[in-house]
Design an enzyme around this catalytic site. Structure first.
Site, PDB file in Angstrom:
ATOM      1  N   CYS A 290       0.834  -1.206   0.000  1.00 14.72           N
ATOM      2  CA  CYS A 290       0.000   0.000   0.000  1.00 14.72           C
ATOM      3  C   CYS A 290       0.873   1.262   0.000  1.00 14.72           C
ATOM      4  O   CYS A 290       1.371   1.637  -1.040  1.00 14.72           O
ATOM      5  CB  CYS A 290      -0.995  -0.044   1.151  1.00 14.72           C
ATOM      6  SG  CYS A 290      -2.413   1.005   0.827  1.00 14.72           S
TER       7      CYS A 290
ATOM      8  N   HIS B 213      -3.395  -4.735   0.321  1.00 14.24           N
ATOM      9  CA  HIS B 213      -2.695  -5.320   1.479  1.00 14.24           C
ATOM     10  C   HIS B 213      -2.735  -6.848   1.385  1.00 14.24           C
ATOM     11  O   HIS B 213      -3.653  -7.476   1.919  1.00 14.24           O
ATOM     12  CB  HIS B 213      -3.384  -4.893   2.775  1.00 14.24           C
ATOM     13  CG  HIS B 213      -3.172  -3.460   3.130  1.00 14.24           C
ATOM     14  ND1 HIS B 213      -2.070  -3.015   3.829  1.00 14.24           N
ATOM     15  CD2 HIS B 213      -3.925  -2.363   2.884  1.00 14.24           C
ATOM     16  CE1 HIS B 213      -2.156  -1.707   4.006  1.00 14.24           C
ATOM     17  NE2 HIS B 213      -3.271  -1.281   3.435  1.00 14.24           N
TER      18      HIS B 213
ATOM     19  N   GLU C  33      -1.091  -8.963   2.944  1.00 17.32           N
ATOM     20  CA  GLU C  33      -0.855  -9.630   4.237  1.00 17.32           C
ATOM     21  C   GLU C  33      -2.126 -10.184   4.876  1.00 17.32           C
ATOM     22  O   GLU C  33      -2.080 -11.152   5.628  1.00 17.32           O
ATOM     23  CB  GLU C  33      -0.138  -8.683   5.214  1.00 17.32           C
ATOM     24  CG  GLU C  33      -0.907  -7.447   5.678  1.00 17.32           C
ATOM     25  CD  GLU C  33      -0.697  -6.224   4.788  1.00 17.32           C
ATOM     26  OE1 GLU C  33      -0.347  -6.394   3.610  1.00 17.32           O
ATOM     27  OE2 GLU C  33      -0.902  -5.093   5.284  1.00 17.32           O
TER      28      GLU C  33
HETATM   29  N1  GLN Z   1      -1.888   6.774   3.138  1.00 20.00           N
HETATM   30  C1  GLN Z   1      -2.013   6.064   1.886  1.00 20.00           C
HETATM   31  C2  GLN Z   1      -3.397   6.233   1.271  1.00 20.00           C
HETATM   32  O1  GLN Z   1      -4.340   6.561   1.965  1.00 20.00           O
HETATM   33  C3  GLN Z   1      -1.661   4.603   2.064  1.00 20.00           C
HETATM   34  C4  GLN Z   1      -2.601   3.863   2.962  1.00 20.00           C
HETATM   35  C5  GLN Z   1      -2.093   2.544   3.433  1.00 20.00           C
HETATM   36  O2  GLN Z   1      -0.888   2.287   3.445  1.00 20.00           O
HETATM   37  N2  GLN Z   1      -2.965   1.684   3.898  1.00 20.00           N
HETATM   38  O3  GLN Z   1      -3.571   6.055   0.108  1.00 20.00           O
END
Ligand code: GLN
Length: 550
Positions: A383, A508, A510
């Site tokens: 992400c 994500h 994970e």
């Molecule tokens: N802050 C970033 C976004 O909102 C990444 C979010 C995250 O890593 N879950 O796009």
């Protein structure tokens, strides 16, 4: 609502102190029941007045776990998914704030016209309704009540689960209380008084436990178990000593060994069935194997106060390790210190840049991506770790000052930008791109090799996105779009050309890793890390307490 009477309810509460591994216990009970061929659902009731976990600080509360249907939940749902190997949904997370919000909305809508709205019966009624709703169609429904019995906040939940026994019948409900047995160093003895008091607290709420799980750091003698049995008025067969173990994945085996699976089914009027736990035995043997080759994996982190912040990430790395006979030594790299001391990035066999919000530590994460690119170090971006990798490549390609508009709203090169449908969003709770979205994998990439399927579904939690106006420029500079939405508008995975393994996803991965079935991207990452020999000098200490300890 009609109740399917055959559903058996198991309620798990905790006493003495928090952090006893109630979630692991609940998940493990689910595991040994599933191993008997029963269908099992599981639900966490949290006493916080938050509506969901989305706005909670990860440094304080640990990771926010995201379900496939986009709920932002307590990290215990991650345990549930890893243990039960099922994808649970939003009904499995019930926060007090949601209960109150519903009751208050009903009050405004006039559903209680003329009535005084009260905790009993309205709040408790809403809790009962939501527990029954989540349990529909399952042989067993396990409900974990967050917090410690005696907390003001959890009183309504206790009253609700007490009422539920009357509603569905004693033969369909079972109460498990997880307590702690302290050890007095001076006299070398285990004390039962706090546990007795904790059981008394539960009785005060009208609930008599059927099973006591007694957590302890030292072996618990038969005498102690007998004492607990007689003072707490629980069958000796219903008392399970639970000494701290090397890995949480051993807990289902310990529960089974203690005979608690058969005790539960018998007590609930079901025929005894044999538990098939060969896979768990195999997993625990793998985990405990001392001969696995060790690799140093650097996790470029910023929420370093709490190891639980990256719980699913750590579990995913470890699962890939077990499958590949590798012992990943997971080390923190403080993202905020990298700018001043880039040497912190040296000496790892692989670098992981996990998710995060806000600008703190972002420069360090960008430098980590650049370092991995320049030194052919296997890299896995999750992400935010994908976004910082794109920024790193853009800067390397000469786009000076490239950034995400989350970090620098005035950047000359917003290679990561807010999504169009997010521009006018003002409410913070539950408004990101959340949960499962499809992604089509590009052929002949590390990702296609790892996944070995054309299309996947992965879980998202973000507001910002790859900016398509930089697609051509960045692909010319070596960026590979390895995965995108079926309509090709959203970039889901990027890779770097001619690199042993540089894979970063907007989602994500994970959350979908399982202890016996590592996620393909983590698996590929660790395989690549094992294939590359890098200098082993490092200034970092491994994370001290193993994240899998109870
Ligand atoms: N802050 C970033 C976004 O909102 C990444 C979010 C995250 O890593 N879950 O796009």
């Amino acid at each position: 609502m009609a109740i399917k009477s055959q559903t058996k309810y198991i309620f798990v509460t905790g006493g003495v102190l928090s952090g006893l591994g109630k979630g692991i216990t609940a998940a493990s009970i689910g595991t040994i029941l599933k191993a008997r061929g029963f269908s099992v659902n599981i639900q966490k009731c949290d006493p916080y007045l938050n509506t969901d976990a989305g706005t909670m600080n990860p440094a304080e509360h640990g990771e926010v776990f995201v379900t496939k249907d986009g709920a932002e939940t307590d990290l215990d749902l991650g345990h549930y998914e890893r243990f039960l190997d099922e994808e649970v949904g939003r009904l499995s997370s019930l926060m007090n704030g949601r209960i109150y919000a519903n009751v208050l909305a009903d009050e405004r809508a006039g559903k209680y016209l003329g009535k005084t709205v009260q905790i009993i019966p309205h709040i408790t009624g809403e809790i009962v309704k939501r527990i029954i709703e989540a349990s529909q169609g399952f042989d067993f429904h396990i409900v974990e009540i967050g917090g410690t019995v005696g907390d003001i906040e959890s009183l309504a939940f206790l009253e609700a689960i007490r009422q539920l026994r009357n509603r569905v019948g004693r033969e369909n409900t079972l109460y498990v209380h997880v307590v702690y047995l302290p050890y007095l160093e001076a006299s070398h003895e285990i004390k039962t008084k706090p546990a007795q008091n904790a059981v008394r607290d539960l009785r005060e709420a009208g609930i008599r436990p059927d099973v006591i799980v007694a957590r302890a750091e030292h072996p618990v003698s038969h005498n102690i178990l007998q004492k607990l049995s007689s003072f707490c008025d629980v069958d000796l067969a219903g008392i399970v000593p639970m000494q701290t173990v090397k890995t949480v994945y051993e807990v289902p085996l310990l529960l089974e060994e203690a005979g608690i699976g058969n005790y539960i089914t018998k007590r609930l009027g079901l025929k005894t069935r044999r538990a098939k736990l060969a896979d768990w035995n195999r997993l625990v043997n793998l985990i405990k194997h001392p001969d696995h080759r060790s690799l140093k994996i650097g996790v470029v982190a910023k929420y370093m106060e709490n190891e639980d912040t990256y719980l699913s990430v750590f579990e995913a790395i470890k699962s890939a390790g077990w499958a590949n006979r590798i012992r990943p030594e997971i080390c923190w790299i403080n993202a905020e210190k990298i700018e001043a001391d880039p040497g912190l990035l040296k000496g790892y066999d692989g670098l992981v840049v996990p998710g995060g919000f806000g600008s703190r530590g972002v420069e360090g994460k960008i430098l980590a991506g650049r370092y991995a690119m320049d030194h052919n170090i296997p890299y896995l971006g999750l992400c935010l770790g994908m976004q910082t990798a794109v920024i790193a490549l853009a800067r390397k390609a000469g786009l000076e000052g490239a950034n995400s508009t989350e970090v620098d709203p005035h950047t000359p090169h917003p290679v990561i930008d807010i999504m169009a449908d997010q521009k006018d969003v003002t409410e913070k709770g539950g408004t990101m791109r959340l949960g499962n979205y499809p992604c089509v994998i590009t052929k002949n990439t590390h990702s296609s090799k790892a996944y070995n399927v054309k299309q996947i579904q992965e879980r998202h939690r973000h507001r910002y996105e790859f900016n398509n106006s930089y697609r051509d420029q960045l692909t010319a500079a070596g960026l590979i779009i390895a995965g995108q939405s079926p309509d090709k508008h959203l970039v889901e995975i990027v890779e770097i050309a001619d690199h042993p393994y540089f894979v970063a996803s907007q989602f994500h991965p994970e959350f979908k890793s399982r202890p016996s079935r590592p996620h393909p991207l983590f698996d590929g990452f660790l395989k690549a890390a094992a294939g590359e020999a890098h200098s082993k000098e490092t200034t970092h200490e491994p994370v001290k307490r193993s994240i899998v300890e109870l």
